[in-house]
Enzyme design. Structure first.
Site, PDB file in Angstrom:
ATOM      1  N   CYS A 119       0.808  -1.222   0.000  1.00 37.66           N
ATOM      2  CA  CYS A 119       0.000   0.000   0.000  1.00 37.66           C
ATOM      3  C   CYS A 119       0.838   1.267   0.000  1.00 37.66           C
ATOM      4  CB  CYS A 119      -1.020  -0.045   1.126  1.00 37.66           C
ATOM      5  SG  CYS A 119      -2.318  -1.277   0.780  1.00 37.66           S
ATOM      6  N   ASP A 120       0.137   2.392   0.112  1.00 39.08           N
ATOM      7  CA  ASP A 120       0.629   3.695  -0.331  1.00 39.08           C
ATOM      8  C   ASP A 120       2.050   4.076   0.079  1.00 39.08           C
ATOM      9  OD1 ASP A 120      -2.154   3.488  -0.519  1.00 39.08           O
ATOM     10  OD2 ASP A 120      -2.353   5.642  -0.686  1.00 39.08           O
ATOM     11  N   SER A 468      -5.798  11.684  -2.277  1.00 36.76           N
ATOM     12  CA  SER A 468      -5.744  10.253  -2.535  1.00 36.76           C
ATOM     13  C   SER A 468      -5.748  10.049  -4.045  1.00 36.76           C
ATOM     14  CB  SER A 468      -6.963   9.574  -1.915  1.00 36.76           C
ATOM     15  OG  SER A 468      -7.141   8.281  -2.441  1.00 36.76           O
TER      16      SER A 468
END
Length: 557
Positions: A119-120, A468
């Site tokens: 993830c990010d 985002s």
């Protein structure tokens, strides 16, 4: 071997006794010591399958003659952290991940590393660590989530956030929202659109640090397990040939990554992460170059939230390599660069096929002749600001309107959902930058509320925070200098006319120099929102968004 410093000689007898305590045999101690950095945890959907990926990597390393040892990296789920104090802790984990991985890798003298993020912040954090430690390293992610289905259409997490906005606008019932809630995130994996996690996993392929399919093979496919085994085996080839991250992550490799970024329509967060990774690799990457690359790079993909396709579709169409192969038709990539395959970029993509020209447009028929991201400048953003141009409605590419000014995200959301924002407005959210937040929160809640209330093609949002990858619309972030250091965004007043011109890369507000100087003289720094703990230390050391929000020791006066 680097690990000989903890394994060979009489002085290392105490070290060997500790390896004995781990259950290692003499044969295992004679082999290269390979660290496997596992981002597995039970709170992040994109990481809940990483235990299986790690086990596959361990098998691959052992089959190829290495001794695998696992150690952890933390991870924050941006979706769960969104919209409350937790989001202050998202971006800042990038540096915690890099620092802790550096500490573990060097303290234990690993000969090579396999990074297992998803993830990010884990992907860029571990890429930063790879560049710092600079031992042979390969990446294998956990893979993207499959798209959900609601009402016969594919959906993803961005649809869920927008459904909440639609409910606030009265255009969706609670039962309809429940349908989204139960169906948009159907499997493990990084959320299914071209959001930040998938952007960075795809760009890891473009940089040359991951094998083919690293960014696109769905998390639930067995092919992902096979990829993990291959990555474990391949890191031993990198070790034997002494191919290191800084050999791969050169300036030209970052130019390739930026070019692929523009073609894919990646998250604007890539404009924070690529400069930070480059900095660790000894490459200075100024985001200003993005416009020059964008000007000659066609946008070939419109994955969610920009369009109706998802990561599984990109994978089936040929993945990142197929996109790169398209770009070589215009001679836009450096194809002679070495990668973790042991081969060059050109050799890697030679046989790639574009199997679906609706998902990956050809360079002859792109979505647009320019790339997916634009860097804007003007008196509102003297250093820079960033927008995901490929996700902006055509009617908002040029826009002017009155500023609606908010000093935090929560106040802006209350105004949007309360019906106080109308068509034509330009919402300004400030004091949410790297220092001011602190932590540079993502603004998915307000952008989704704007879209959900039917204002996505008539209202812009500007912030010194960030967005985002799931955000769409005229969402302009990373405004630098930020409000907390007295940037001009701090001087905007309610009703000031803001002018946005994305084709010309400009962002201004109507004000005379005299009035600007008058407001600047009256401005006073805000009391820091956080004065203790990690966030306070982060705020003291972090630089601006246009520099990748990297950490520096403050200079003494």
């Amino acid at each position: 071997m680097k690990s000989d410093s903890v394994k060979k000689g009489m002085q290392q007898a105490p070290h060997r006794s500790l390896f004995n305590a781990l259950g290692l045999t003499e044969e295992e101690m004679k082999r290269p010591l390979v660290g496997i950095v596992s981002s597995y945890n039970e709170i992040v959907p994109g990481h809940m399958n990483l235990d299986k990926i790690v086990e596959a990597v361990k098998l691959g390393v052992a089959m190829a003659g290495g001794t695998p040892r696992v150690f952890p990296a933390i991870a924050v789920c941006d979706g769960i952290a969104m919209g409350h104090v937790g989001m202050k802790y998202s971006l800042v984990t990038r540096d915690l991940i890099a620092d802790s991985t550096e500490a573990m890798a060097l303290a234990h003298a690993f000969d090579a590393l396999v990074m297992v993020p998803n993830c990010d912040k884990n992907v860029p954090g571990l890429l930063m660590a790879a560049a710092r430690v600079n031992v042979p390293t390969i990446f294998v992610s956990g893979g993207p989530m499959l798209a959900g289905h609601v009402g016969g259409r594919k959906r993803s997490l961005s649809s869920m956030f927008e459904a909440v906005g639609s409910y606030a606008a009265g255009s969706m019932t609670e039962e309809e929202v429940k349908q989204f809630e139960e169906n948009v995130c159907p499997t493990c994996g990084s959320c299914s659109g071209m959001y930040t996690a998938n952007s960075m996993n795809c760009l890891t392929e473009a940089l040359g640090m991951g094998l083919r399919g690293n960014g696109t093979i769905p998390a639930v496919y067995s092919e992902r397990i096979r990829l993990a085994k291959l990555a474990g085996m391949q890191v031993m080839e990198l070790y034997r040939n002494n191919i290191r991250p800084r050999d791969i992550m050169t300036e030209d490799a970052f130019m390739n990554a930026l070019t692929v970024d523009m073609a894919l329509g990646c998250s604007t967060n890539s404009m924070l992460h690529l400069p930070a990774i480059a900095h660790e690799a000894g490459v200075e990457l100024n985001v200003d170059i993005a416009n020059a690359i964008s000007a000659k790079t066609p946008n070939l993909c419109h994955l969610a939230p920009a369009g109706p396709t998802y990561m599984e579709d990109l994978n089936e169409a040929g993945g990142v390599y197929a996109v790169m192969k398209e770009l070589t038709k215009l001679d836009l990539l450096h194809t002679d660069l070495i990668t973790v395959t042991g081969k060059t970029v050109g050799e890697n993509i030679k046989d790639a096929l574009n199997r679906n020209t609706e998902v990956i447009r050809t360079v002859e028929a792109p979505y647009s002749k320019t790339g997916g991201i634009a860097v804007l400048k003007g008196n509102l953003a003297p250093d820079s600001a960033v927008v995901k141009r490929s996700a902006v409605a055509p009617e908002m590419m040029v826009h002017s309107g009155p500023a609606r000014v908010f000093d935090c995200e929560e106040d802006a959301i209350a105004a949007i959902t309360g019906g106080k924002i109308v068509a034509g407005d330009v919402v300004v959210i400030r004091y949410e930058g790297p220092k001011g937040g602190p932590g540079m929160r993502e603004m998915l809640n307000p952008t989704s509320a704007i879209a959900g209330m039917g204002l996505g093609s008539s209202v812009a949002l500007i912030t010194d925070g960030r967005f985002s990858g799931a955000s769409r619309g005229a969402s302009i972030g990373h405004v630098s200098p930020e409000a907390a250091v007295g940037g001009n965004i701090a001087l905007v007043e309610e009703g000031d006319i803001i002018r946005i011109n994305i084709p010309e890369n400009t962002l201004d507000f109507d004000i005379t120099e005299e009035e600007l100087e008058k407001r600047r003289a009256a401005w006073k720094p805000r009391t820091p929102k956080v004065t203790t703990g990690y966030l306070a230390r982060y705020a003291a050391m972090v630089t601006s968004g246009n520099r990748g929000a990297i950490l520096e020791i403050p200079k003494k006066n």
